[in-house]
Design a protein around this motif. Structure first.
Motif, PDB file in Angstrom:
ATOM      1  N   ALA A 104      -4.268   8.377  -9.365  1.00 41.78           N
ATOM      2  CA  ALA A 104      -3.167   8.761 -10.239  1.00 41.78           C
ATOM      3  C   ALA A 104      -3.679   9.763 -11.253  1.00 41.78           C
ATOM      4  N   GLY A 175      -2.249   1.480  -8.669  1.00 43.91           N
ATOM      5  CA  GLY A 175      -1.039   2.017  -9.272  1.00 43.91           C
ATOM      6  C   GLY A 175      -1.220   2.297 -10.748  1.00 43.91           C
ATOM      7  N   SER A 176      -0.453   3.255 -11.255  1.00 43.31           N
ATOM      8  CA  SER A 176      -0.512   3.596 -12.676  1.00 43.31           C
ATOM      9  C   SER A 176       0.474   2.736 -13.453  1.00 43.31           C
ATOM     10  N   VAL A 233       3.121  -1.570  -8.913  1.00 41.46           N
ATOM     11  CA  VAL A 233       3.904  -0.756  -9.844  1.00 41.46           C
ATOM     12  C   VAL A 233       4.439  -1.674 -10.933  1.00 41.46           C
ATOM     13  N   GLY A 340       1.325   1.550   0.330  1.00 39.88           N
ATOM     14  CA  GLY A 340       1.561   2.255  -0.913  1.00 39.88           C
ATOM     15  C   GLY A 340       2.905   1.946  -1.554  1.00 39.88           C
ATOM     16  N   TRP A 342       5.411   3.405  -5.157  1.00 42.99           N
ATOM     17  CA  TRP A 342       5.549   4.357  -6.259  1.00 42.99           C
ATOM     18  C   TRP A 342       6.868   4.097  -6.954  1.00 42.99           C
ATOM     19  N   TRP A 343       6.815   4.060  -8.294  1.00 45.38           N
ATOM     20  CA  TRP A 343       8.035   3.833  -9.063  1.00 45.38           C
ATOM     21  C   TRP A 343       8.781   5.162  -9.239  1.00 45.38           C
ATOM     22  N   THR A 348      11.366   0.890  -6.921  1.00 49.92           N
ATOM     23  CA  THR A 348      10.077   1.177  -6.314  1.00 49.92           C
ATOM     24  C   THR A 348      10.199   1.440  -4.822  1.00 49.92           C
ATOM     25  N   ASN A 400      -0.313   5.908   1.495  1.00 54.32           N
ATOM     26  CA  ASN A 400      -0.055   6.242   0.091  1.00 54.32           C
ATOM     27  C   ASN A 400       1.183   7.126  -0.015  1.00 54.32           C
ATOM     28  N   THR A 402       4.085   9.171  -2.984  1.00 53.69           N
ATOM     29  CA  THR A 402       4.492   9.529  -4.334  1.00 53.69           C
ATOM     30  C   THR A 402       5.882  10.140  -4.294  1.00 53.69           C
ATOM     31  N   THR A 455      -0.841  12.448  -5.308  1.00 50.05           N
ATOM     32  CA  THR A 455      -0.252  12.358  -6.645  1.00 50.05           C
ATOM     33  C   THR A 455      -0.155  13.751  -7.247  1.00 50.05           C
TER      34      THR A 455
END
Length: 486
Positions: A104, A175-176, A233, A340, A342-343, A348, A400, A402, A455
């Protein structure tokens, strides 16, 4: 409050066509050959591919071979190698660790970009040529090879890299967080005394990309459970954590962690939690008729919507029995290779990389969208079984993922044959962004490593991605544009 089957059935009846699709990404690719700009390219007719791309406004045209044999990109795009295991070094002088995975990007000081990069190194250090260095004060288990590095990309093409955490195992997607830290996930269930480990593994750890002191004395966030973690997430409104499990025998689960009353998220707050803080639950799906869904692979049509309920996990630390095995058939829903997340778009996106082996229905990739407000799960992407992975004309094995600032999704491929980064628009068009040309095999039996860590930079100008083996972080720039529906 639980969403009952009766409530979901009543809502579906009112809307007529089921619960409305949420998010900006609609029905995407439905089969390996349902490609927007790759079908002509892969048959060698680059002019036809470019023409089709221009006509539909989808993608960036055909991929051009790389004379350096690393990354094929469309015309006008270029890449830069940021880190390369075996070639680049950390600030300490040690070699960049191998097996790059989840990544990220964060805003750094003085115009820099900070990236936290997982290194998916499983088991003992002796088994790896370039493990994560055991930096003093940053080690959880000195026997383990994995961990994270922090990469600072400074103006003027200057790069610095240092260890964020060491002594962890099989650090995968991660995850971030909304407070700009990184949650690194261990995709393993090894306990102390197993596979050379001296401590239990299968946890989530928080890594601060900016404050190095915050990463000292690593502590697992046991409240999030111990299992083969893939990605995580955080819902910025509710504070819920959603987590995927990449496991089989039986297939893994999607989890939700609800924070305890009065808890407020923030930098370093998760490590202060008690081991049993909050509530960890696994998902249970049912269709509009109220019928229980045992496995996500049952869905065979884009736009399929399931209602979701959440079932408490009996023993989140899996002291005697792995978490996914603590549920009897009929209690929860399973899925093969949940990877993977991602929000974005108020919910999500969740990847099921493929459904084979013990899955009831076979496919080569799916992306779902969970809407926490509606408590629904909607199938957004479905890739049919790729009949011939040796032919470079299909995408399979999404991993993964994004959400792109230019619309739709960008997905890293971890499938068979040649590996791609590919995009998917709102309306169902898919298009190539990059192709891995680094052959790790032979001319007769080529072998291409998966892409990971996709990302965008905070300003949206650079797409970062990794080639996992040997471990290369790449920065891709070019004439990015808003992707039309096609």
């Amino acid at each position: 409050m639980s969403l009952t089957r009766r409530d979901f059935a009543r809502t579906s009846a009112i809307t007529g066509a089921g619960v409305a699709l949420a998010g900006s990404v609609g029905a995407l690719a439905t089969a390996p050959n349902a490609l927007a700009s790759t079908d002509a390219e892969e048959t060698g007719d680059a002019s036809r591919s470019a023409s089709a791309t221009g006509r539909h406004g989808v993608g960036y045209g055909p991929l051009l071979p790389d004379p350096d044999g690393i990354l094929a990109l469309p015309a006008g795009f270029e890449y830069r190698v940021i880190t390369y295991s075996g070639k680049t070094k950390l600030e300490s002088g040690e070699i960049t660790p191998s097996n790059h995975d989840g990544t990220a990007a964060f805003c750094g000081p003085r115009g820099a970009t900070l990236l936290v990069n997982n290194h998916e190194l499983k088991g003992p250090r002796a088994g790896w040529k370039h493990p994560v260095p055991l930096t003093e004060g940053l080690v959880y288990d000195p026997a383990a090879a994995g961990g994270c590095t922090v990469v600072e990309v400074r103006p003027g093409d200057k790069v610095a890299e240092w260890v964020g955490i060491a002594g962890t195992s099989t650090n995968c997607a991660g995850g971030s967080t909304p407070w700009d830290t990184w949650l690194t996930c261990e995709e393993t269930e090894d306990k102390a005394g197993q596979n050379g480990m001296t401590k239990d593994h299968g946890y989530v750890f928080e890594v601060d990309p900016e404050d190095r002191r915050a990463n000292r004395n690593p502590k697992p966030i046991k409240a999030l459970g111990r299992y083969a973690h893939e990605a995580v997430v955080i819902d910025p409104k509710s504070g819920h954590a959603f987590l995927t499990e990449d496991a089989s025998g039986p297939n893994g689960l999607l989890y939700r962690w609800t924070p305890p009353a009065g808890f407020h998220h923030g930098r370093g707050k998760l490590r202060t939690l008690a081991d049993d803080a909050g509530v960890l639950q696994a998902f249970k799906c049912f269709d509009s008729g109220g019928k229980f869904v045992d496995d996500l692979s049952r869905a065979t049509e884009i736009g399929t919507v399931y209602g979701v309920d959440w079932i408490d996990v009996p023993d989140r630390d899996a002291k005697t029995t792995p978490v996914r095995k603590q549920f009897a058939d009929g209690q929860i829903t399973r899925a093969r290779k949940l990877e993977g997340m991602w929000w974005g778009d108020g919910g999500t996106y969740i990847v099921s990389s493929y459904a084979r082996d013990e899955s009831p229905v076979q496919h080569d990739g799916a992306v779902w969208f969970y809407d926490p407000k509606r408590r629904t799960l909607t199938l957004k992407v479905l890739l049919g079984v790729n009949p011939d992975p040796s032919v470079d004309g299909a995408f399979d094995g999404p991993d993964n993922i994004t959400v792109s600032p230019y619309g739709g999704l960008v997905i890293a491929e971890d499938g068979e044959g040649v590996q791609h980064l590919f995009g998917a628009t709102d309306s169902g068009r898919t298009y190539p962004i990059a192709r891995n040309e680094l052959n790790m095999g032979t001319a007769d039996e080529p072998e291409y490593s998966e892409f990971t860590g996709v990302t965008f930079s905070p300003d949206g100008h650079t797409l970062f991605a990794n080639i996992q083996d040997p471990g290369i972080m790449l920065a891709i720039t070019g004439p990015w544009k808003r992707q039309k529906r096609g």
